[in-house]
Design a protein around this motif. Structure first.
Motif, PDB file in Angstrom:
ATOM      1  N   VAL A 116      -7.321 -10.370   7.174  1.00 28.39           N
ATOM      2  CA  VAL A 116      -6.421 -11.399   7.492  1.00 28.39           C
ATOM      3  C   VAL A 116      -6.330 -12.384   6.130  1.00 28.39           C
ATOM      4  O   VAL A 116      -5.225 -12.968   5.991  1.00 28.39           O
ATOM      5  CB  VAL A 116      -7.257 -12.237   8.439  1.00 28.39           C
TER       6      VAL A 116
ATOM      7  N   THR B 157       1.709 -13.638   7.025  1.00 26.92           N
ATOM      8  CA  THR B 157       0.963 -12.996   6.234  1.00 26.92           C
ATOM      9  C   THR B 157      -0.807 -13.412   6.263  1.00 26.92           C
ATOM     10  O   THR B 157      -1.293 -13.072   5.258  1.00 26.92           O
ATOM     11  CB  THR B 157       1.393 -13.109   4.617  1.00 26.92           C
ATOM     12  N   GLY B 158      -0.881 -13.883   7.082  1.00 23.62           N
ATOM     13  CA  GLY B 158      -2.448 -14.200   7.363  1.00 23.62           C
ATOM     14  C   GLY B 158      -2.719 -15.607   7.053  1.00 23.62           C
ATOM     15  O   GLY B 158      -1.876 -16.586   7.025  1.00 23.62           O
TER      16      GLY B 158
ATOM     17  N   SER C 281       2.354  -7.809   5.814  1.00 22.05           N
ATOM     18  CA  SER C 281       1.243  -7.226   4.756  1.00 22.05           C
ATOM     19  C   SER C 281       1.390  -8.456   3.788  1.00 22.05           C
ATOM     20  O   SER C 281       1.981  -9.375   3.827  1.00 22.05           O
ATOM     21  CB  SER C 281       1.774  -6.134   4.338  1.00 22.05           C
ATOM     22  N   ASN C 282       0.458  -7.910   2.463  1.00 24.76           N
ATOM     23  CA  ASN C 282       0.327  -9.123   1.399  1.00 24.76           C
ATOM     24  C   ASN C 282       1.501  -9.092   0.771  1.00 24.76           C
ATOM     25  O   ASN C 282       1.867  -9.897  -0.179  1.00 24.76           O
ATOM     26  CB  ASN C 282      -1.027  -8.806   0.970  1.00 24.76           C
TER      27      ASN C 282
ATOM     28  N   LYS D 191      -2.089 -11.830  11.417  1.00 23.07           N
ATOM     29  CA  LYS D 191      -1.422 -11.246  10.127  1.00 23.07           C
ATOM     30  C   LYS D 191      -0.449  -9.860  10.569  1.00 23.07           C
ATOM     31  O   LYS D 191      -1.325  -8.845  10.817  1.00 23.07           O
ATOM     32  CB  LYS D 191      -2.719 -10.617   9.085  1.00 23.07           C
TER      33      LYS D 191
ATOM     34  N   GLN E 111      -4.806  -4.665   6.967  1.00 20.70           N
ATOM     35  CA  GLN E 111      -5.265  -5.274   5.834  1.00 20.70           C
ATOM     36  C   GLN E 111      -6.143  -6.391   6.354  1.00 20.70           C
ATOM     37  O   GLN E 111      -5.691  -7.061   7.397  1.00 20.70           O
ATOM     38  CB  GLN E 111      -4.099  -5.880   4.989  1.00 20.70           C
TER      39      GLN E 111
ATOM     40  N   SER F 181       6.838  -5.884   7.011  1.00 21.52           N
ATOM     41  CA  SER F 181       6.028  -5.263   8.268  1.00 21.52           C
ATOM     42  C   SER F 181       7.027  -4.387   8.999  1.00 21.52           C
ATOM     43  O   SER F 181       8.336  -4.073   8.383  1.00 21.52           O
ATOM     44  CB  SER F 181       5.536  -6.351   9.121  1.00 21.52           C
TER      45      SER F 181
ATOM     46  N   ILE G 215      -4.461  -2.736  16.312  1.00 20.08           N
ATOM     47  CA  ILE G 215      -3.986  -2.460  14.766  1.00 20.08           C
ATOM     48  C   ILE G 215      -3.457  -0.801  15.076  1.00 20.08           C
ATOM     49  O   ILE G 215      -4.277   0.114  15.251  1.00 20.08           O
ATOM     50  CB  ILE G 215      -5.332  -2.375  14.006  1.00 20.08           C
TER      51      ILE G 215
ATOM     52  N   THR H  51      -5.896  -9.043  12.612  1.00 19.78           N
ATOM     53  CA  THR H  51      -4.844  -8.450  11.674  1.00 19.78           C
ATOM     54  C   THR H  51      -4.215  -7.492  12.361  1.00 19.78           C
ATOM     55  O   THR H  51      -4.748  -6.674  13.193  1.00 19.78           O
ATOM     56  CB  THR H  51      -5.499  -7.771  10.331  1.00 19.78           C
TER      57      THR H  51
ATOM     58  N   SER I  78      -8.841 -15.189  14.104  1.00 24.81           N
ATOM     59  CA  SER I  78      -7.828 -14.576  13.328  1.00 24.81           C
ATOM     60  C   SER I  78      -7.884 -13.142  13.824  1.00 24.81           C
ATOM     61  O   SER I  78      -8.814 -12.452  14.474  1.00 24.81           O
ATOM     62  CB  SER I  78      -8.323 -14.605  11.786  1.00 24.81           C
TER      63      SER I  78
ATOM     64  N   ASP J 187      -5.093 -14.182   3.280  1.00 25.46           N
ATOM     65  CA  ASP J 187      -3.939 -14.056   2.764  1.00 25.46           C
ATOM     66  C   ASP J 187      -3.696 -14.029   1.327  1.00 25.46           C
ATOM     67  O   ASP J 187      -4.131 -14.785   0.644  1.00 25.46           O
ATOM     68  CB  ASP J 187      -2.901 -15.312   3.099  1.00 25.46           C
TER      69      ASP J 187
END
Length: 450
Positions: free
Chosen positions: A237, A213-214, A279-280, A276, A235, A284, A77, A231, A229, A239
């Motif tokens: 994972v 996006t997860g 991002s939500n 991920k 954020q 990115s 990350i 990230t 999973s 979604d």
């Protein structure tokens, strides 16, 4: 790993750190107003086989260097690398450099690289978007009487993401999916076109990484499934966008969903690796995407699906990642893009399989990019999973075509341990259904299940 910096200032210098968040980089890009999609940071691509030498070279130049191997399963990350000036992704032979640290050492796109250097190239890092998000904003910009600069595009993107965030706070979930009535016919039109229902394969034993996006980790259709999973955007994972859950649904969804829901998933017994990297709000940067690619390759996922990108030329870092994947028995499959123009990055790299979109009449979708195309798949009116409470929705785009290819790739990979990397690429193309359109529009044709 480098220690966490106590300096948490948001001044201009800190905006271009290797650990800067996507939002910090977006805001800094708006302040620069330099009419580019560059983040202000740089990507160094090492010569093949020179990864360790390249890492040492960065250190000898006085850089504090973090390594993806400092993280569990190499799930690096960027926001957690502290005061490091650079972070190395060893599986793919690429390093991300903080902008100021690079400029102080004249390591930028204008730098001359010595013939005996371990560096192949030094290139700008660019922003990356979920294909559907990018194309939608691009079309909005094209309707303006004055052509939008990239700064205006990014400003519009930030405004859109703020609206999405408010909707999520108000409604508890994203409203991006299109809610339509779907006639239940046992399986979606996309699966039927790809000959998935009669296939005897399920993706058993095949790891499928979807970098997006997860995922809605508690979606009832995936209860009991093995899911790994990670990230790469700071954020959780989970979604909150829906794009990732939709793509995972097509590639890996269940064979028999509950109730009257049609079958929408292909590799229903595959192992899901949900990365991920967006991002939500669907945005990115290249470093986060490359971190996810490095992770998927480190975990030796035979199939890596990426429904993301941007419009621009071939980027050496993505090409290196694609080659590293092939060398390690993995295949990266990416969306060509939805701008009705030339194939965007990362799909335009020669080492990454590019996917075009088809409509229900098996003709190229009007939005689908063209040029460097390897294969085509259903991408219009695609029904799949989305986060709760909506659970199901319909989307359009090469983003939706890509997981059709990824799912079929998992089925083919199950048929033989020799079908990995380039051999899997060739098998997908060799077995595709030929279509009466140019290779620049549909590649080898419509992907088919074994």
């Amino acid at each position: 790993m480098a220690k966490k910096s106590s300096n948490d200032s948001s001044d201009g210098a800190s905006a271009y750190r290797a650990s800067s968040s996507v939002d910090e980089l977006l805001l800094a890009a708006l302040e620069r107003d330099d009419n580019s999609f560059q983040t202000g940071r740089y990507l160094v691509t090492f010569k093949e086989g020179a990864g360790d030498e390249g890492r040492q070279s960065l250190g000898t130049q006085g850089m504090r260097v973090a390594d993806a191997r400092d993280f569990d399963d190499q799930a690096a990350i960027l926001e957690n690398i502290g005061d490091a000036d650079a972070v190395v992704f060893p599986e793919i032979g690429v390093a991300l450099l903080g902008g100021n640290a690079a400029q102080e050492r004249n390591m930028n796109t204008f730098a001359e690289i010595a013939t005996d250097s371990p560096f192949e190239s030094i290139d700008p890092e660019y922003f990356v978007f979920a294909e559907n998000t990018y194309s939608g904003l691009l079309q909005d910009s094209l309707t303006q009487t004055v052509p939008a600069t990239s700064a205006e595009f990014l400003r519009g993107f930030l405004q859109a993401t703020e609206t999405i965030a408010r909707e999520m706070q108000t409604n508890g979930h994203s409203q991006l999916e299109i809610e339509e009535e779907v006639q239940v016919l046992g399986a979606t039109w996309g699966l039927i076109a790809c000959k998935v229902p009669p296939s005897l394969r399920s993706g058993t034993g095949i790891k499928v990484a979807v970098l997006d996006t997860g995922m809605d980790l508690l979606h009832p259709d995936f209860a009991g499934r093995p899911i790994v999973s990670a990230t790469f955007v700071g954020q959780p994972v989970q979604d909150l966008h829906s794009h990732g859950t939709h793509c995972i649904g097509t590639a890996c969804g269940p064979k028999a969903p509950a109730g009257s829901i049609p079958r929408y998933g292909i590799g229903y017994r595959s192992s899901i690796f949900a990365g991920k990297v967006l991002s939500n709000t669907g945005n990115s940067v290249g470093g986060s995407v490359l971190a996810g690619m490095n992770w998927a390759i480190a975990n030796r996922c035979p199939v890596i699906s990426m429904s993301l990108g941007g419009q621009g030329g071939v980027q050496p870092s993505y090409t290196a990642a694609g080659q590293a994947a092939l060398n390690n028995g993995c295949l990266i499959i990416a969306a060509a893009g939805n701008s009705a123009s030339s194939t965007g990055y990362p799909a335009n790299s020669p080492t990454i399989m590019s996917v075009a979109s088809l409509d229900e009449n098996l003709s190229p979708s009007s939005f689908s990019n063209f040029g460097k195309i390897e294969i085509a798949a259903p991408g219009r009116n695609i029904y799949s999973s989305v986060p709760r409470p909506t659970r199901y929705g319909v989307k359009n785009g090469t983003s939706m075509a890509t997981p059709h290819v990824a799912g079929c790739a998992a089925l083919w990979a199950e048929t033989s341990p020799n079908l990995r990397g380039l051999q899997l690429w060739r098998r997908l193309q060799a077995t595709a259904r030929r279509l009466p359109f140019s290779a620049a529009r549909v590649g080898a044709g419509l992907v088919q299940a074994p």
